[in-house]
Scaffold this motif. Structure first.
Motif, PDB file in Angstrom:
ATOM      1  N   ILE A 169       1.320  -1.281   0.033  1.00 25.22           N
ATOM      2  CA  ILE A 169       0.505   0.051   0.158  1.00 25.22           C
ATOM      3  C   ILE A 169       0.804   1.331  -0.234  1.00 25.22           C
ATOM      4  O   ILE A 169       1.996   1.359   0.950  1.00 25.22           O
ATOM      5  CB  ILE A 169      -0.851   0.034   1.941  1.00 25.22           C
ATOM      6  N   ASN A 170       0.614   2.280  -0.601  1.00 26.79           N
ATOM      7  CA  ASN A 170       1.595   3.362  -0.996  1.00 26.79           C
ATOM      8  C   ASN A 170       0.796   4.262  -0.041  1.00 26.79           C
ATOM      9  O   ASN A 170      -0.763   5.123  -0.533  1.00 26.79           O
ATOM     10  CB  ASN A 170       0.776   3.926  -2.551  1.00 26.79           C
ATOM     11  N   VAL A 171       0.525   4.683   0.696  1.00 27.69           N
ATOM     12  CA  VAL A 171      -0.229   5.572   1.447  1.00 27.69           C
ATOM     13  C   VAL A 171      -0.201   7.199   1.299  1.00 27.69           C
ATOM     14  O   VAL A 171      -0.797   7.508   1.661  1.00 27.69           O
ATOM     15  CB  VAL A 171       0.237   5.306   3.511  1.00 27.69           C
ATOM     16  N   GLU A 172       0.961   7.702   0.899  1.00 23.66           N
ATOM     17  CA  GLU A 172       0.804   8.821  -0.142  1.00 23.66           C
ATOM     18  C   GLU A 172      -0.410   8.953  -0.790  1.00 23.66           C
ATOM     19  O   GLU A 172      -0.614   9.911  -1.076  1.00 23.66           O
ATOM     20  CB  GLU A 172       2.597   8.842  -0.684  1.00 23.66           C
ATOM     21  N   ALA A 173       0.064   8.317  -1.754  1.00 28.47           N
ATOM     22  CA  ALA A 173      -0.934   7.805  -2.850  1.00 28.47           C
ATOM     23  C   ALA A 173      -2.468   7.935  -2.017  1.00 28.47           C
ATOM     24  O   ALA A 173      -3.202   8.588  -2.705  1.00 28.47           O
ATOM     25  CB  ALA A 173      -0.672   6.705  -3.623  1.00 28.47           C
TER      26      ALA A 173
END
Length: 206
Positions: A169-173
């Motif tokens: 999971i890309n938290v920034e995205a």
């Protein structure tokens, strides 16, 4: 291996699971994730990926104003070549968050903003930047098994992990689109840095 996949799919679709509270669902979901150690990363892994997609509908929050009424479905879309065959067809008989589910298979980018979850097929890798641009600040959960998907700006990427299906999971995205992922989901994922994507979802301690 096949038994593990079948067990996962049967449990998450069982009426007791659907009627259970969030704590029960989280406990079962987390426990079933641990069974993935025996799941092959080959073609049959799409059974598990399909089950994951259903779970994402339960552990994601979309803005209330996104739905015109309580009967509007959560739309799960597949963009490009469909690797699931008919594995998603049964979703239309299920509900999530008290809403019906619908499944749409798309080839064009014209209607992708109508989706709540979109699985981006490997056939669309060359259009990835264009897809992210189209979904800029739109509350759509992007999911794919394109290599390095989350690190390239997608929200959730399926990855082979020691002969099992893992998720990154890309938290920034996830902060950009305005959709919220449950912290319970983050606990069973690998959090990765990624490019500043034009699409994503925030994090909610559900």
């Amino acid at each position: 291996m096949i038994l593990t996949q079948s067990l996962f799919c049967k449990v998450v679709s069982h009426p007791m699971y659907r009627r259970g509270g969030l704590l029960l669902q989280v406990t079962l979901f987390t426990s079933l994730i641990l069974l993935f150690a025996s799941v092959s990363a080959g073609g049959s892994s799409y059974k598990v990926k399909a089950a994951y997609l259903y779970q994402f509908t339960k552990f994601t929050q979309w803005p209330n104003e996104l739905f015109s009424d309580k009967d509007e479905p959560i739309r799960i879309c597949v963009l490009g070549r469909n690797p699931f065959a008919n594995l998603l067809d049964g979703f239309t008989k299920k509900t999530s968050q008290k809403r019906p589910l619908s499944v749409e298979y798309l080839s064009s980018l014209e209607t992708i903003t109508r989706c709540q979850i979109i699985f981006i097929s490997q056939s669309e890798e060359k259009r990835l930047a264009q897809i992210f641009q189209r979904l800029a600040h739109v509350p759509v959960l992007t999911v794919s098994d394109i290599d390095g998907f989350a690190r390239r700006g997608g929200i959730i990427g399926f990855v082979p992990k020691l002969r099992k299906v893992g998720i990154e999971i890309n938290v920034e995205a996830s902060k950009i689109a305005g959709t919220k992922l449950s912290s319970k989901l983050l606990k069973v994922a690998t959090l990765v840095p990624g490019r500043l994507a034009l699409n994503g979802s925030g994090v909610s301690p559900l």
